[in-house]
Scaffold this active site. Sequence first.
Site, PDB file in Angstrom:
ATOM      1  N   GLU A 198     -18.908 -37.224 -90.536  1.00  0.00           N
ATOM      2  CA  GLU A 198     -19.382 -38.560 -90.914  1.00  0.00           C
ATOM      3  C   GLU A 198     -18.258 -39.342 -91.558  1.00  0.00           C
ATOM      4  O   GLU A 198     -17.210 -38.792 -91.919  1.00  0.00           O
ATOM      5  CB  GLU A 198     -20.571 -38.462 -91.872  1.00  0.00           C
ATOM      6  CG  GLU A 198     -20.254 -37.816 -93.217  1.00  0.00           C
ATOM      7  CD  GLU A 198     -21.474 -37.721 -94.112  1.00  0.00           C
ATOM      8  OE1 GLU A 198     -22.609 -37.877 -93.614  1.00  0.00           O
ATOM      9  OE2 GLU A 198     -21.290 -37.489 -95.311  1.00  0.00           O
ATOM     10  N   GLY A 209     -16.311 -23.209 -89.524  1.00  0.00           N
ATOM     11  CA  GLY A 209     -14.920 -23.595 -89.686  1.00  0.00           C
ATOM     12  C   GLY A 209     -14.656 -24.086 -91.090  1.00  0.00           C
ATOM     13  O   GLY A 209     -15.403 -23.791 -92.030  1.00  0.00           O
ATOM     14  N   SER A 266     -12.449 -37.487-107.868  1.00  0.00           N
ATOM     15  CA  SER A 266     -13.067 -37.466-106.543  1.00  0.00           C
ATOM     16  C   SER A 266     -12.001 -37.259-105.478  1.00  0.00           C
ATOM     17  O   SER A 266     -10.820 -37.553-105.683  1.00  0.00           O
ATOM     18  CB  SER A 266     -13.812 -38.781-106.278  1.00  0.00           C
ATOM     19  OG  SER A 266     -14.879 -38.957-107.185  1.00  0.00           O
ATOM     20  N   GLU A 276     -28.769 -41.814-105.510  1.00  0.00           N
ATOM     21  CA  GLU A 276     -27.388 -41.644-105.980  1.00  0.00           C
ATOM     22  C   GLU A 276     -27.065 -42.557-107.162  1.00  0.00           C
ATOM     23  O   GLU A 276     -25.902 -42.824-107.465  1.00  0.00           O
ATOM     24  CB  GLU A 276     -26.416 -41.893-104.827  1.00  0.00           C
ATOM     25  CG  GLU A 276     -26.558 -40.903-103.690  1.00  0.00           C
ATOM     26  CD  GLU A 276     -25.590 -41.170-102.568  1.00  0.00           C
ATOM     27  OE1 GLU A 276     -24.424 -40.771-102.699  1.00  0.00           O
ATOM     28  OE2 GLU A 276     -25.993 -41.782-101.564  1.00  0.00           O
ATOM     29  N   GLU A 304     -13.931 -27.196 -93.962  1.00  0.00           N
ATOM     30  CA  GLU A 304     -14.276 -28.589 -94.253  1.00  0.00           C
ATOM     31  C   GLU A 304     -13.013 -29.341 -94.662  1.00  0.00           C
ATOM     32  O   GLU A 304     -12.343 -28.968 -95.634  1.00  0.00           O
ATOM     33  CB  GLU A 304     -15.318 -28.669 -95.362  1.00  0.00           C
ATOM     34  CG  GLU A 304     -16.694 -28.182 -94.954  1.00  0.00           C
ATOM     35  CD  GLU A 304     -17.761 -28.540 -95.977  1.00  0.00           C
ATOM     36  OE1 GLU A 304     -17.805 -29.711 -96.398  1.00  0.00           O
ATOM     37  OE2 GLU A 304     -18.530 -27.651 -96.355  1.00  0.00           O
ATOM     38  N   LYS A 348     -26.923 -41.779 -90.381  1.00  0.00           N
ATOM     39  CA  LYS A 348     -26.143 -40.728 -89.717  1.00  0.00           C
ATOM     40  C   LYS A 348     -26.383 -40.704 -88.206  1.00  0.00           C
ATOM     41  O   LYS A 348     -25.469 -40.385 -87.435  1.00  0.00           O
ATOM     42  CB  LYS A 348     -26.468 -39.369 -90.334  1.00  0.00           C
ATOM     43  CG  LYS A 348     -25.982 -39.207 -91.769  1.00  0.00           C
ATOM     44  CD  LYS A 348     -26.378 -37.863 -92.347  1.00  0.00           C
ATOM     45  CE  LYS A 348     -25.752 -37.622 -93.714  1.00  0.00           C
ATOM     46  NZ  LYS A 348     -26.185 -38.604 -94.736  1.00  0.00           N
ATOM     47  N   LEU A 397     -24.906 -25.874 -87.370  1.00  0.00           N
ATOM     48  CA  LEU A 397     -23.789 -25.361 -88.163  1.00  0.00           C
ATOM     49  C   LEU A 397     -22.517 -25.372 -87.319  1.00  0.00           C
ATOM     50  O   LEU A 397     -22.514 -24.892 -86.185  1.00  0.00           O
ATOM     51  CB  LEU A 397     -24.088 -23.934 -88.627  1.00  0.00           C
ATOM     52  CG  LEU A 397     -22.937 -23.179 -89.298  1.00  0.00           C
ATOM     53  CD1 LEU A 397     -22.573 -23.808 -90.633  1.00  0.00           C
ATOM     54  CD2 LEU A 397     -23.289 -21.704 -89.483  1.00  0.00           C
ATOM     55  N   VAL A 398     -21.462 -25.975 -87.864  1.00  0.00           N
ATOM     56  CA  VAL A 398     -20.138 -25.889 -87.236  1.00  0.00           C
ATOM     57  C   VAL A 398     -19.325 -24.907 -88.069  1.00  0.00           C
ATOM     58  O   VAL A 398     -19.005 -25.183 -89.232  1.00  0.00           O
ATOM     59  CB  VAL A 398     -19.444 -27.266 -87.182  1.00  0.00           C
ATOM     60  CG1 VAL A 398     -18.056 -27.125 -86.559  1.00  0.00           C
ATOM     61  CG2 VAL A 398     -20.285 -28.272 -86.397  1.00  0.00           C
ATOM     62  N   VAL A 401     -30.968 -29.579 -92.457  1.00  0.00           N
ATOM     63  CA  VAL A 401     -31.969 -30.638 -92.389  1.00  0.00           C
ATOM     64  C   VAL A 401     -31.625 -31.667 -93.465  1.00  0.00           C
ATOM     65  O   VAL A 401     -31.546 -31.326 -94.650  1.00  0.00           O
ATOM     66  CB  VAL A 401     -33.383 -30.067 -92.592  1.00  0.00           C
ATOM     67  CG1 VAL A 401     -34.427 -31.181 -92.544  1.00  0.00           C
ATOM     68  CG2 VAL A 401     -33.686 -29.004 -91.520  1.00  0.00           C
ATOM     69  N   ASN A 405     -17.862 -42.076 -94.784  1.00  0.00           N
ATOM     70  CA  ASN A 405     -18.505 -42.619 -95.972  1.00  0.00           C
ATOM     71  C   ASN A 405     -17.816 -43.935 -96.311  1.00  0.00           C
ATOM     72  O   ASN A 405     -16.621 -43.953 -96.622  1.00  0.00           O
ATOM     73  CB  ASN A 405     -18.373 -41.611 -97.127  1.00  0.00           C
ATOM     74  CG  ASN A 405     -19.249 -41.946 -98.305  1.00  0.00           C
ATOM     75  OD1 ASN A 405     -19.351 -43.103 -98.706  1.00  0.00           O
ATOM     76  ND2 ASN A 405     -19.877 -40.938 -98.871  1.00  0.00           N
ATOM     77  N   SER A 442     -24.231 -37.939-101.007  1.00  0.00           N
ATOM     78  CA  SER A 442     -23.997 -37.012-102.118  1.00  0.00           C
ATOM     79  C   SER A 442     -24.721 -35.686-101.915  1.00  0.00           C
ATOM     80  O   SER A 442     -25.047 -34.990-102.867  1.00  0.00           O
ATOM     81  CB  SER A 442     -24.422 -37.632-103.467  1.00  0.00           C
ATOM     82  OG  SER A 442     -23.577 -38.703-103.794  1.00  0.00           O
TER      83      SER A 442
END
Length: 378
Positions: A335, A245, A346, A22, A247, A154, A242-243, A203, A337, A210
């Site tokens: 998660e 719905g 951003s 990153e 984001e 994670k 996979l969820v 995966v 960040n 990022s």
Amino acid sequence: MSSHSHSRKPRVAVVFGGRSSEHAISVVTAGAVLSAIDRDTYEVLPIGITAEGRWALAADDPDRMAIEERKLPSVEELAESDTGAVVLPLGPGSREVVYAEPGAVPKALGDVDVVFPMLHGPYGEDGTLQGMLDLAGVPYVGSGVLASAAGMDKEYMKRIFTSFGLPIGPYVTVRPREWEADPGAARKKIVDFAADHGWPVFVKPARAGSSIGITKVDGLGGLDEAVEEARRHDPKVIVEALVRGREIECGVLEFEDGPRASVPAEIPPVSAHEFYDFEAKYIDSASGIVPAPLTEEETARVRELAVRAFEALSCEGIARADFFLAENGEFVLNEVNTMPGFTPISMYPRMWQETGVSYPELVDHLIQAALRRSTGLR
């Protein structure tokens, strides 16, 4: 409290770049921060870390730190020398930064009162830099060692969230020795997980950000390639179900009376991208919706969960919590960040702008909070 003299302005070292994948995003973020810092209030010392890990004096030139025509910036292009290195203090008692060129007498650059570490990914956002600054006794913006390290991993982040009763999605971890010693057994572990939770799966490198190194896998074909792609960035791999719905993201900012959540944002599906990947975020500049079109109850719920996640991870200063609003109406925490993307466009600054805190105010708030905070155990 900072030990800076009242006869001068506090000196802020903006540290950026670094050894992670990153690197370029860190440079872009630092450019935005350098543009926003009030030079009447603070002195600024830009320090870039090259991809090889050399700490370099960098040009204070935000215009050269942007993505131009899909070209990513680097510290090497901004460094004032190809060989000189910045040396931070190695113990408490002195905050003097030194610049050394091979064969030359080291040059003192003066004290640094606070570090603004605009680093993303390993070797900067993961507790390594935070530990070094704690040892040096130099205050810094953002979370400490524990939250930074757990927030970068994670798997352990999800373990912490589970222990605090926060809702997370299904996942399985493939550790380095598992894949190296018996890839067949590791592959079966993922396939069994997909049999329980369905294809596709995502995966991912366990310790990257990022959306780098992530592959959406629809079946057994391509699974090995996806694992190897993730392992290019991190030998530990996490596989998530996979969820289905929407984001949703929510910013958290620490005030003197505790953390508060911003209005949330929604990341809509991006045409030409299977998911919100690196290209969508940074090259094609996909944009979220701020505030997210949620009900009052949904907004209150996601803000509550964001603060709970911030506290569970022992975050400080700043964090962004990422969720899915599942088809059953429940929020799933993906998660947190601990050093989110921080350019004016951003999501984190945009959410706080909508909440009533402008970008320059946000930068000043974080610096002032860091100046008030002690280093080490707190």
